[in-house]
Write a protein that holds these residues in place. Sequence first.
Motif, PDB file in Angstrom:
ATOM      1  N   PHE B 327       3.088  -4.586  -4.562  1.00 22.22           N
ATOM      2  CA  PHE B 327       1.982  -3.637  -4.408  1.00 22.22           C
ATOM      3  C   PHE B 327       2.384  -2.419  -3.584  1.00 22.22           C
ATOM      4  N   LEU B 328       3.276  -2.639  -2.609  1.00 26.20           N
ATOM      5  CA  LEU B 328       3.749  -1.489  -1.826  1.00 26.20           C
ATOM      6  C   LEU B 328       4.539  -0.538  -2.714  1.00 26.20           C
ATOM      7  N   THR B 329       5.357  -1.118  -3.595  1.00 27.06           N
ATOM      8  CA  THR B 329       6.125  -0.283  -4.519  1.00 27.06           C
ATOM      9  C   THR B 329       5.166   0.547  -5.355  1.00 27.06           C
ATOM     10  N   ALA B 376       5.777   9.461  -0.151  1.00 30.28           N
ATOM     11  CA  ALA B 376       6.070   8.038  -0.387  1.00 30.28           C
ATOM     12  C   ALA B 376       5.694   7.219   0.846  1.00 30.28           C
ATOM     13  N   LEU B 377       5.984   7.798   2.030  1.00 32.77           N
ATOM     14  CA  LEU B 377       5.626   7.110   3.277  1.00 32.77           C
ATOM     15  C   LEU B 377       4.113   6.945   3.392  1.00 32.77           C
ATOM     16  N   VAL B 378       3.387   8.000   3.013  1.00 31.72           N
ATOM     17  CA  VAL B 378       1.921   7.931   3.032  1.00 31.72           C
ATOM     18  C   VAL B 378       1.471   6.774   2.148  1.00 31.72           C
ATOM     19  N   GLY B 379       2.094   6.683   0.960  1.00 31.01           N
ATOM     20  CA  GLY B 379       1.758   5.609   0.030  1.00 31.01           C
ATOM     21  C   GLY B 379       2.025   4.237   0.624  1.00 31.01           C
ATOM     22  N   ILE B 380       3.162   4.107   1.281  1.00 29.80           N
ATOM     23  CA  ILE B 380       3.506   2.811   1.870  1.00 29.80           C
ATOM     24  C   ILE B 380       2.527   2.484   2.994  1.00 29.80           C
ATOM     25  N   PHE B 381       2.235   3.489   3.830  1.00 27.73           N
ATOM     26  CA  PHE B 381       1.354   3.248   4.965  1.00 27.73           C
ATOM     27  C   PHE B 381      -0.038   2.818   4.500  1.00 27.73           C
ATOM     28  N   PHE B 382      -0.587   3.574   3.529  1.00 32.44           N
ATOM     29  CA  PHE B 382      -1.936   3.255   3.084  1.00 32.44           C
ATOM     30  C   PHE B 382      -1.961   2.087   2.101  1.00 32.44           C
ATOM     31  N   GLY B 383      -0.767   1.709   1.626  1.00 34.00           N
ATOM     32  CA  GLY B 383      -0.702   0.556   0.732  1.00 34.00           C
ATOM     33  C   GLY B 383      -0.581  -0.754   1.495  1.00 34.00           C
ATOM     34  N   LEU B 384      -0.252  -0.637   2.795  1.00 40.46           N
ATOM     35  CA  LEU B 384       0.015  -1.852   3.577  1.00 40.46           C
ATOM     36  C   LEU B 384      -1.156  -2.817   3.579  1.00 40.46           C
ATOM     37  N   PRO B 386      -3.987  -3.057   1.553  1.00 42.08           N
ATOM     38  CA  PRO B 386      -4.267  -3.719   0.262  1.00 42.08           C
ATOM     39  C   PRO B 386      -3.173  -4.706  -0.141  1.00 42.08           C
ATOM     40  N   ALA B 387      -1.919  -4.316   0.098  1.00 45.41           N
ATOM     41  CA  ALA B 387      -0.808  -5.194  -0.312  1.00 45.41           C
ATOM     42  C   ALA B 387      -0.840  -6.501   0.472  1.00 45.41           C
ATOM     43  N   SER B 388      -1.168  -6.410   1.768  1.00 47.26           N
ATOM     44  CA  SER B 388      -1.174  -7.650   2.541  1.00 47.26           C
ATOM     45  C   SER B 388      -2.366  -8.505   2.145  1.00 47.26           C
ATOM     46  N   LYS B 389      -3.454  -7.836   1.729  1.00 47.56           N
ATOM     47  CA  LYS B 389      -4.607  -8.576   1.241  1.00 47.56           C
ATOM     48  C   LYS B 389      -4.214  -9.366  -0.018  1.00 47.56           C
TER      49      LYS B 389
END
Lengths: 264, 402
Positions: B327-329, B376-384, B386-389
């Motif tokens: 999901f982070l990807t 990409a960093l913004v995506g990873i940060f804001f994806g953290l 949801p991805a962990s969920k």
Amino acid sequence: MWKKKKSQPVHETEYMGEDLIKLVDMVKVYDTGTIKVLGLHRVNLTIKRGEFVAIMGQSGSGKSTLMNVLGCLDRPTMGHYYLDGIDTANLEPDELSTVRNRKIGFVFQSFNLISRTSALKNVELPMTYAHVNQKAREQRAKELLERVGLGTRYEHMPNELSGGQRQRVAIARALANQPPLILADEPTGNLDTASSVEIMELFSQLHKEGATVVVVTHEEDIAAFTERIIRFRDGKLVSDTKNKPQIQTEEEAVTMQKEGSHAD
Amino acid sequence: MLIENMSMAFHAIRANKMRSFLTMLGIIIGIGAVIAIAAVGDSMRNLFTDAFKDVGLNRAAVMVSWEVDDFRMSDQFTRAEMDRIKDIFSDRIEYIDSNASNKVEAVNGRRKVSYQFQGVDYNYTDVQPLDIVYGRFLNESDVKGAANHVVLEDKGAIKLFGTADSVGRTFRMTLNKITQEYKVVGVYHKDMSPMVAMMLGNGQSQSGFIPDTVLTRSNDTFQAVNLYSRNGTNMRQLTVDLKQYVAKLKGRPESEIMAMSAVDQMGTMDAQLGTMSAAVGGIAAISLLVGGIGIMNIMMVSVTERTREIGIRKALGARTKDIMIQFLTESALMSACGGIIGVILGISLVKIGGTLLKMTVVVNPAVIVLAVGFSALVGIFFGLYPASKAANADPIEALRFE
């Protein structure tokens, strides 16, 4: 994940004892917060390698709970569950994932293929999580699809396949990592009679080739394909009987199908 | 596995094209704005540097501040005072004049052209080199003898005489209330971008040089002293020293004397440009933040929609880490795609703007790499989240999800 681990032959295990599944005083309690529900009550059960077993029971009998525990999706509350020599009672979720990946091939009632993903990719999935390299994965997936009779449908999406075909893809997927246990949860529940018979024959075939197959079902017709029937009621194991598989040839299967349609 | 994740992520993004695009929009706008602003900033800086090169980087001026309440005639500079300043600071000042200029109408027969004449000394070209294409620049005898000679810019020469090579031609104009005939001794050419010309504010009149002895009278006084320093002069020290000297000369406190140099001005402009960039950059940052939240939101939706898929993957052996990275990807890729589109958008906007304004546009490649990397960093940060969920979902619950 980022480092490419050396892929191991997944079928190799240190434990090669006769008992593939061993439940010892296994208790499963569901804690819903206010009340505790007893799912399974002190189950003792042993399934040997190469057996073809049906687990039967009405809904609420605890057979789904047993399926979850056998499938390492859940851990027993008390007692032990040894799968291929591994005590799963104390494993962490990620360790359970690895056990599921290497030891169990799942076949579900609703197929549970990943949508918008080709049959080939679906079959490859367990191998992906086992870090098998791309080339070996693809080759094995093709072999498996051929084996379940879908040799020409590698690139089909699940929604382009019939129910029976989808379940064949699921079976191919279950075989991907050569797991010691094939665990099928109502595998024919969403299929018509003809497809059901085909699927059960496929399981019989796998069993004859040496696989251990456990089928959870509430249909007597389905259980009749197996060699051992274990019945559950109210969370307790109530009977465990040998069974002589009745229908084995295609001819007879057609007969059964006709009878089935008469009965409707 | 990384390739596998990338292709899965591409798949997921492509499966919901419209939704993915709308989600990316925040990042697209944010990154587009950043790129455009960075390019505008860089281009403006180039422009200022060009403009100041035109004015002269070693130029300085000193005067009694126009903000004083009791402005006296004696606050003006006489020619003698200017000469004294040049003598005293001769080690550092190369050229000095009154910065006098006058807008006059030059008449050649029926042609009338408005000119802005700058009164200069004969050694002006030592400090501000000119590209003389015909004839020569004003010489010592022109200045000392107050000859009615001028040097014109080629554009103006063409307007007045119909040809650039107008050396030796004459025209009439009224200067200090006396109408006389003036002779062209040289023609120069100057390359100036329209933007610089606009900034320097002499778009309307033609320009030319005339001996300052002709433009001004010997008993004139001037508000400011205009000078060019010798190479290698510490401009800050020079302005401080000039201020001190002029304060003593005019009997005023130093606070009432203004001394400035082009270098100082450029620094000020640079600072203003920096402030502007920071302000708009802040807005872009907010846009990126909002874009990131948009990504987080859609990833939450995606995780919920794909609960069953997550359950299947987990049942088949995916570990927490596997789902997390998947999901982070996806969120990083979505955000980076937005970043790339944003970069393209930003550059196109600036290029179009640059073409319209006839400006050279500078796009720093480092900014592009930084912008895409940051998105990409913004995506990873804001994806953290949801991805962990997704990664921590219970496989049984997830499989049961309809």
